[in-house]
Write a protein that holds these residues in place. Sequence first.
Motif, PDB file in Angstrom:
ATOM      1  N   ALA A 205       0.839  -1.203   0.000  1.00 22.71           N
ATOM      2  CA  ALA A 205       0.000   0.000   0.000  1.00 22.71           C
ATOM      3  C   ALA A 205       0.873   1.252   0.000  1.00 22.71           C
ATOM      4  O   ALA A 205       0.561   2.236  -0.679  1.00 22.71           O
ATOM      5  CB  ALA A 205      -0.934  -0.021   1.208  1.00 22.71           C
TER       6      ALA A 205
ATOM      7  N   ALA B  90       0.755   4.067  -2.819  1.00 24.56           N
ATOM      8  CA  ALA B  90       0.385   5.425  -2.425  1.00 24.56           C
ATOM      9  C   ALA B  90       1.538   6.404  -2.614  1.00 24.56           C
ATOM     10  O   ALA B  90       1.402   7.585  -2.329  1.00 24.56           O
ATOM     11  CB  ALA B  90      -0.067   5.430  -0.963  1.00 24.56           C
TER      12      ALA B  90
ATOM     13  N   ALA C  10      -5.528  12.534  -5.882  1.00 23.39           N
ATOM     14  CA  ALA C  10      -5.360  11.295  -5.120  1.00 23.39           C
ATOM     15  C   ALA C  10      -6.637  10.467  -5.171  1.00 23.39           C
ATOM     16  O   ALA C  10      -6.603   9.259  -5.423  1.00 23.39           O
ATOM     17  CB  ALA C  10      -4.984  11.617  -3.675  1.00 23.39           C
ATOM     18  N   ALA C  11      -7.770  11.136  -4.951  1.00 27.59           N
ATOM     19  CA  ALA C  11      -9.049  10.433  -5.008  1.00 27.59           C
ATOM     20  C   ALA C  11      -9.293   9.896  -6.413  1.00 27.59           C
ATOM     21  O   ALA C  11      -9.763   8.769  -6.590  1.00 27.59           O
ATOM     22  CB  ALA C  11     -10.182  11.368  -4.597  1.00 27.59           C
TER      23      ALA C  11
ATOM     24  N   THR D 155      -7.252   6.733  -6.999  1.00 29.99           N
ATOM     25  CA  THR D 155      -7.828   5.602  -6.276  1.00 29.99           C
ATOM     26  C   THR D 155      -9.049   5.058  -6.990  1.00 29.99           C
ATOM     27  O   THR D 155      -9.173   3.853  -7.226  1.00 29.99           O
ATOM     28  CB  THR D 155      -8.217   6.032  -4.849  1.00 29.99           C
ATOM     29  OG1 THR D 155      -7.065   6.574  -4.203  1.00 29.99           O
ATOM     30  CG2 THR D 155      -8.735   4.858  -4.053  1.00 29.99           C
ATOM     31  N   GLU D 156      -9.949   5.949  -7.353  1.00 32.06           N
ATOM     32  CA  GLU D 156     -11.181   5.525  -8.021  1.00 32.06           C
ATOM     33  C   GLU D 156     -10.882   4.911  -9.379  1.00 32.06           C
ATOM     34  O   GLU D 156     -11.510   3.941  -9.804  1.00 32.06           O
ATOM     35  CB  GLU D 156     -12.143   6.711  -8.180  1.00 32.06           C
ATOM     36  CG  GLU D 156     -12.739   7.198  -6.857  1.00 32.06           C
ATOM     37  CD  GLU D 156     -13.614   6.133  -6.209  1.00 32.06           C
ATOM     38  OE1 GLU D 156     -14.078   5.221  -6.912  1.00 32.06           O
ATOM     39  OE2 GLU D 156     -13.813   6.229  -4.975  1.00 32.06           O
TER      40      GLU D 156
ATOM     41  N   SER E 178      -8.213   3.321 -10.267  1.00 34.49           N
ATOM     42  CA  SER E 178      -7.694   1.973 -10.046  1.00 34.49           C
ATOM     43  C   SER E 178      -8.834   1.007  -9.711  1.00 34.49           C
ATOM     44  O   SER E 178      -8.907  -0.105 -10.240  1.00 34.49           O
ATOM     45  CB  SER E 178      -6.647   2.032  -8.933  1.00 34.49           C
ATOM     46  OG  SER E 178      -6.684   0.894  -8.134  1.00 34.49           O
ATOM     47  N   GLN E 179      -9.736   1.441  -8.840  1.00 32.18           N
ATOM     48  CA  GLN E 179     -10.908   0.630  -8.495  1.00 32.18           C
ATOM     49  C   GLN E 179     -11.708   0.262  -9.746  1.00 32.18           C
ATOM     50  O   GLN E 179     -12.088  -0.889  -9.941  1.00 32.18           O
ATOM     51  CB  GLN E 179     -11.830   1.412  -7.534  1.00 32.18           C
ATOM     52  CG  GLN E 179     -11.287   1.543  -6.137  1.00 32.18           C
ATOM     53  CD  GLN E 179     -11.475   0.271  -5.332  1.00 32.18           C
ATOM     54  OE1 GLN E 179     -12.320  -0.544  -5.651  1.00 32.18           O
ATOM     55  NE2 GLN E 179     -10.654   0.097  -4.302  1.00 32.18           N
TER      56      GLN E 179
ATOM     57  N   GLY F 138       2.358   1.799 -10.434  1.00 34.52           N
ATOM     58  CA  GLY F 138       1.890   2.659  -9.356  1.00 34.52           C
ATOM     59  C   GLY F 138       2.731   3.885  -9.067  1.00 34.52           C
ATOM     60  O   GLY F 138       2.213   5.014  -9.073  1.00 34.52           O
TER      61      GLY F 138
ATOM     62  N   THR G 181       1.626   8.107  -8.971  1.00 32.52           N
ATOM     63  CA  THR G 181       1.580   8.985  -7.808  1.00 32.52           C
ATOM     64  C   THR G 181       2.693  10.024  -7.806  1.00 32.52           C
ATOM     65  O   THR G 181       2.550  11.073  -7.183  1.00 32.52           O
ATOM     66  CB  THR G 181       1.652   8.165  -6.510  1.00 32.52           C
ATOM     67  OG1 THR G 181       2.665   7.178  -6.647  1.00 32.52           O
ATOM     68  CG2 THR G 181       0.334   7.499  -6.244  1.00 32.52           C
TER      69      THR G 181
END
Lengths: 217, 217
Positions: free
Chosen positions: B13, B17, B120-121, B124-125, B127-128, B154, B158
């Motif tokens: 993680a 991140a 950042a959000a 994440t979304e 990737s989801q 990743g 980031t």
Amino acid sequence: MTLQDRVHAAIRADILAGRFRPGQRLKIRDLAASLDTSPMPVRAALQRLVAEGALEAEALRSVRVPALSRAGLENLLPVRLALEGLAAEAAGARIDAAGIATLTAGVARMDQALGAHDFAAYLTENSQFHLTLYRAAGNPVLLRMIEQLWLQAGPAFTWLVTSDDLSPRLNSFHRDCLAALADGDGRAARAAIEADLRYFGQHLLMLLDLDPAHRNA
Amino acid sequence: MTLQDRVHAAIRADILAGRFRPGQRLKIRDLAASLDTSPMPVRAALQRLVAEGALEAEALRSVRVPALSRAGLENLLPVRLALEGLAAEAAGARIDAAGIATLTAGVARMDQALGAHDFAAYLTENSQFHLTLYRAAGNPVLLRMIEQLWLQAGPAFTWLVTSDDLSPRLNSFHRDCLAALADGDGRAARAAIEADLRYFGQHLLMLLDLDPAHRNA
DNA sequence: ATTTCTTATCTGTGATCACAGAATGCGTCA
DNA sequence: TGACGCATTCTGTGATCACAGATAAGAAAT
């Protein structure tokens, strides 16, 4: 090179050579004794092989050589087509005369193995041929993934294929691929490799259905 | 779940991140101290991450977070196109209404993140969304490979992307994909995903050239 | 004879220790 | 002031030990 690297290479070779039965549990202390080391490097090597997809682990249990299954082979094939096809096409645009010569020699050795009905030699040469071709694509990320796929497919080859399954047709796809590479025709090289994988993959599925010992899972 | 699994998940993680700098060396005892365990589970977790391609190791040296490089990103893109394209097409033939609803909600959340310039959000979304789509393909072998690719990609996300790089166009590819899935058109879904990956991939390469800190390697 | 419960053994995980090779810092010399 | 060499520290690897969960074997009861 560290001890756990050597142990990893040894166990990996054992898997590819079919020296472990599909479904067999591998125990750290046993392997350590047979390799004459402490359990430590074996532990590391097994964890690495699990991460590479060559073995499967359940929590707090011995790792297992994956059992052969129709679903497993069916899931593997499209991934192999995509990745190995991509590599073959890329190799077509980059391979040089020396590389083509190496591959030509490999095809000759496969012919020899087919003539002698030596399936172990054929499988070895076949693997050499494909990996040499994919290396010519010049993409380490891609090559790494393909090697993982072969590691997963290895047991299926050695446990299902016998001398009776060798046919001259197998090598014809390699010859087609070689001709395409000589023409610098990446698309045709991809088509030849895809045909090869499809033919061999279908054959493996058929052998799995025929063999009652592996029909489980 | 064992301790080394938890440690593995934690470090993984951290990598995704961007909590480690590209090129940074990770030391077993430091991580063990910060995670309040003995070095043992950390050692195992790092070795596993190396095997998964998330970290790179040289013999007898600390493992490193891979440095961002043009060659690395250029090698990654065609593999992602092949594998994620394949998964998108397979998902097109298998996804159900519930799956499409989940993805639709994801697209809405991405719109929201874009509106708020919250990169950042968004990441994440994003990737989801992709992983949910690929899971719908129902091929564990394929999903496993794709997860490895994302783990390798990743840090590039980031460390290169900022709020200034978010454009409404990014989500349009997802919308195209969703429309294709609703029609049961796998080919179109693949095309949309490929366009998404190409667009974002080209953008990353451009950002890499702009950023002098990462132009090395 | 078969099933079930109990006990003994096996097996992977985690911790601590010893060691060797690498990296770093410091002092010395040009 | 800069470069070279030595010594100390750091860091990963390998070994041994302790432990807990799982497995397998054995005994008892139906």
